[in-house]
Scaffold this motif. Structure first.
Motif, PDB file in Angstrom:
ATOM      1  N   ASN A  18       0.816  -1.077   0.057  1.00  0.00           N
ATOM      2  CA  ASN A  18      -0.027  -0.011   0.207  1.00  0.00           C
ATOM      3  C   ASN A  18       0.800   1.244   0.048  1.00  0.00           C
ATOM      4  OD1 ASN A  18      -2.289  -1.849   0.409  1.00  0.00           O
ATOM      5  ND2 ASN A  18      -2.102  -1.597   2.595  1.00  0.00           N
ATOM      6  N   SER A  19       0.231   2.403  -0.447  1.00  0.00           N
ATOM      7  CA  SER A  19       1.274   3.623  -0.504  1.00  0.00           C
ATOM      8  C   SER A  19       0.312   4.965  -0.471  1.00  0.00           C
ATOM      9  CB  SER A  19       1.718   3.800  -1.722  1.00  0.00           C
ATOM     10  OG  SER A  19       1.253   3.731  -2.812  1.00  0.00           O
ATOM     11  N   THR A  20       0.685   5.870   0.159  1.00  0.00           N
ATOM     12  CA  THR A  20       0.195   7.198   0.089  1.00  0.00           C
ATOM     13  C   THR A  20       0.865   8.285  -0.554  1.00  0.00           C
ATOM     14  OG1 THR A  20      -0.831   6.660   2.317  1.00  0.00           O
ATOM     15  CG2 THR A  20      -0.914   8.920   1.611  1.00  0.00           C
ATOM     16  N   LEU A  21       0.083   8.955  -1.477  1.00  0.00           N
ATOM     17  CA  LEU A  21       0.756   9.991  -2.350  1.00  0.00           C
ATOM     18  C   LEU A  21       0.393  11.270  -1.630  1.00  0.00           C
ATOM     19  CD1 LEU A  21       1.319   7.430  -3.825  1.00  0.00           C
ATOM     20  CD2 LEU A  21       1.245   8.960  -5.815  1.00  0.00           C
ATOM     21  N   ARG A  22       1.083  12.085  -1.371  1.00  0.00           N
ATOM     22  CA  ARG A  22       0.799  13.695  -1.081  1.00  0.00           C
ATOM     23  C   ARG A  22       0.768  14.705  -1.883  1.00  0.00           C
ATOM     24  NH1 ARG A  22      -0.322  15.195   4.884  1.00  0.00           N
ATOM     25  NH2 ARG A  22      -0.404  17.409   4.751  1.00  0.00           N
ATOM     26  N   CYS A  23      -0.268  15.563  -1.946  1.00  0.00           N
ATOM     27  CA  CYS A  23      -0.134  16.914  -2.694  1.00  0.00           C
ATOM     28  C   CYS A  23      -0.502  17.940  -1.786  1.00  0.00           C
ATOM     29  CB  CYS A  23      -1.262  16.903  -4.003  1.00  0.00           C
ATOM     30  SG  CYS A  23      -1.327  18.276  -4.791  1.00  0.00           S
ATOM     31  N   ASN A  24       0.404  18.966  -1.674  1.00  0.00           N
ATOM     32  CA  ASN A  24       0.221  20.042  -0.911  1.00  0.00           C
ATOM     33  C   ASN A  24       0.329  21.310  -1.943  1.00  0.00           C
ATOM     34  OD1 ASN A  24       0.729  19.005   1.543  1.00  0.00           O
ATOM     35  ND2 ASN A  24       2.795  19.469   1.645  1.00  0.00           N
ATOM     36  N   PHE A  25      -0.648  22.346  -1.479  1.00  0.00           N
ATOM     37  CA  PHE A  25      -0.925  23.643  -2.502  1.00  0.00           C
ATOM     38  C   PHE A  25      -0.797  24.826  -1.749  1.00  0.00           C
ATOM     39  CE2 PHE A  25      -5.393  23.083  -1.420  1.00  0.00           C
ATOM     40  CZ  PHE A  25      -5.475  21.528  -1.578  1.00  0.00           C
ATOM     41  N   SER A  26      -0.399  25.872  -2.377  1.00  0.00           N
ATOM     42  CA  SER A  26       0.087  27.075  -1.288  1.00  0.00           C
ATOM     43  C   SER A  26      -1.304  28.019  -1.384  1.00  0.00           C
ATOM     44  CB  SER A  26       0.947  27.792  -2.037  1.00  0.00           C
ATOM     45  OG  SER A  26       0.835  28.265  -3.298  1.00  0.00           O
ATOM     46  N   ASP A  27      -2.454  27.880  -1.919  1.00  0.00           N
ATOM     47  CA  ASP A  27      -3.442  28.947  -2.201  1.00  0.00           C
ATOM     48  C   ASP A  27      -4.752  28.010  -2.023  1.00  0.00           C
ATOM     49  OD1 ASP A  27      -3.517  31.681  -4.221  1.00  0.00           O
ATOM     50  OD2 ASP A  27      -4.731  31.238  -2.320  1.00  0.00           O
ATOM     51  N   SER A  28      -5.883  28.805  -1.734  1.00  0.00           N
ATOM     52  CA  SER A  28      -7.243  28.267  -1.543  1.00  0.00           C
ATOM     53  C   SER A  28      -7.484  27.757  -3.017  1.00  0.00           C
ATOM     54  CB  SER A  28      -8.265  29.073  -1.230  1.00  0.00           C
ATOM     55  OG  SER A  28      -7.634  29.632   0.036  1.00  0.00           O
ATOM     56  N   VAL A  29      -8.165  26.421  -3.188  1.00  0.00           N
ATOM     57  CA  VAL A  29      -8.742  26.139  -4.337  1.00  0.00           C
ATOM     58  C   VAL A  29     -10.037  25.698  -4.654  1.00  0.00           C
ATOM     59  CG1 VAL A  29      -6.212  24.966  -4.654  1.00  0.00           C
ATOM     60  CG2 VAL A  29      -7.855  23.476  -3.624  1.00  0.00           C
ATOM     61  N   ASN A  30     -10.497  25.918  -5.787  1.00  0.00           N
ATOM     62  CA  ASN A  30     -11.810  25.632  -6.162  1.00  0.00           C
ATOM     63  C   ASN A  30     -12.329  24.183  -6.147  1.00  0.00           C
ATOM     64  OD1 ASN A  30     -12.081  28.321  -6.315  1.00  0.00           O
ATOM     65  ND2 ASN A  30     -11.763  28.323  -8.416  1.00  0.00           N
ATOM     66  N   ASN A  31     -11.172  23.330  -6.620  1.00  0.00           N
ATOM     67  CA  ASN A  31     -11.420  21.960  -6.879  1.00  0.00           C
ATOM     68  C   ASN A  31     -10.097  21.102  -7.105  1.00  0.00           C
ATOM     69  OD1 ASN A  31     -12.541  19.389  -7.599  1.00  0.00           O
ATOM     70  ND2 ASN A  31     -14.112  20.554  -8.943  1.00  0.00           N
ATOM     71  N   LEU A  32      -9.976  19.845  -7.341  1.00  0.00           N
ATOM     72  CA  LEU A  32      -8.737  19.346  -7.430  1.00  0.00           C
ATOM     73  C   LEU A  32      -8.889  17.979  -8.287  1.00  0.00           C
ATOM     74  CD1 LEU A  32      -5.853  19.092  -5.130  1.00  0.00           C
ATOM     75  CD2 LEU A  32      -6.639  16.852  -5.974  1.00  0.00           C
ATOM     76  N   GLN A  33      -7.954  17.582  -9.316  1.00  0.00           N
ATOM     77  CA  GLN A  33      -7.985  16.310  -9.886  1.00  0.00           C
ATOM     78  C   GLN A  33      -6.706  15.607  -9.562  1.00  0.00           C
ATOM     79  OE1 GLN A  33      -9.897  17.987 -14.223  1.00  0.00           O
ATOM     80  NE2 GLN A  33      -9.706  15.711 -13.882  1.00  0.00           N
ATOM     81  N   TRP A  34      -6.871  14.301  -9.540  1.00  0.00           N
ATOM     82  CA  TRP A  34      -5.799  13.420  -9.566  1.00  0.00           C
ATOM     83  C   TRP A  34      -5.643  12.495 -10.909  1.00  0.00           C
ATOM     84  CZ3 TRP A  34      -1.464  12.624  -6.265  1.00  0.00           C
ATOM     85  CH2 TRP A  34      -1.716  13.178  -4.982  1.00  0.00           C
ATOM     86  N   PHE A  35      -4.627  12.563 -11.427  1.00  0.00           N
ATOM     87  CA  PHE A  35      -4.435  11.791 -12.649  1.00  0.00           C
ATOM     88  C   PHE A  35      -3.386  10.552 -12.546  1.00  0.00           C
ATOM     89  CE2 PHE A  35      -6.563  14.717 -15.590  1.00  0.00           C
ATOM     90  CZ  PHE A  35      -6.655  15.704 -14.867  1.00  0.00           C
TER      91      PHE A  35
END
Lengths: 107, 115
Positions: A18-35
């Motif tokens: 098993n694994s966990t991938l992380r995505c950090n972002f620096s601003d407020s977002v309206n939505n997010l996609q993973w590809f």
């Protein structure tokens, strides 16, 4: 513009792990996609997730917009999971891509 | 339902030559995006169309790049003249719109090599 950081940059797993991938972002977002970008270069939609948790088979994703991060969980990994995983937060009308996590699953 | 179609899949040209890429989005999708992807990087937006209007072309290098979406359906991206640094994958994506229904779907890309 927004900064998008993905970790780890590279990951090697034994099949079944098993694994966990992380995505950090620096601003407020309206939505997010993973590809998932497969070895042939095709970007495949995994999740469209502005907040909360979604599951699709062995994959699930959680976005905590207030804390500016999203997680992608892969369970019981298979060799076909190999490739690069990108998150893409939406700010305004533009998606911003991170540099990805390169995953290799070995049999 | 057919996905986003791009052609050609691969293109090799010499520097200073012109090149064009074609994209047909998913039927009914009003928003069309062109992205550039360099090796080891994530895609970067070049231009976004709402129907036939280019609503965000701030990152398109306009001295050599041009794009059009004349009837609000398919689109062409052109480079003239190509430079060595233009070698990359050019990706097209579409979504229903860029507001409430903005989930993007990508085509297979065109891999450009400039010699």
């Amino acid at each position: 513009g927004i900064q998008v950081e993905q970790s780890p940059p590279d990951l090697i797993l034994q099949e079944g792990a098993n694994s966990t991938l992380r995505c950090n972002f620096s601003d407020s977002v309206n939505n997010l996609q993973w590809f998932h970008q497969n070895p042939w270069g095709q970007l495949i939609n995994l999740f469209y997730i502005p907040s909360g948790t979604k599951q699709n088979g062995r994959l699930s994703a959680t976005t905590v917009a207030t804390e500016r991060y999203s997680l992608l969980y892969i369970s019981s990994s298979q060799t076909t999971d190999s490739g690069v995983y990108f998150c893409a937060p939406l700010v305004g009308n533009q998606f911003y891509f991170g540099t990805g996590t390169s995953l290799t699953v070995i049999p | 339902e057919a996905g986003v179609v791009q052609s050609p899949r691969y293109k090799i040209i010499e520097k200073k030559q012109p090149v064009a890429f074609w994209c047909n989005p998913i039927s009914g999708h009003n928003t069309l995006y062109w992205y550039l992807q360099n090796l080891g990087q994530g895609p970067e937006l070049l231009i976004r169309y709402e129907n036939e209007e280019a609503v965000d072309d701030s990152q398109l290098p306009k001295d050599r790049f041009s794009a059009e979406r004349l009837k609000g359906v398919d689109s062409t991206l052109k480079i003239q003249p190509a430079e060595l640094g233009d070698s990359a994958v050019y990706l097209c994506a579409s979504s229903l719109d860029s507001y409430s229904y903005n989930e993007q779907f990508f085509g297979p890309g065109t891999r450009l090599t400039v010699l």
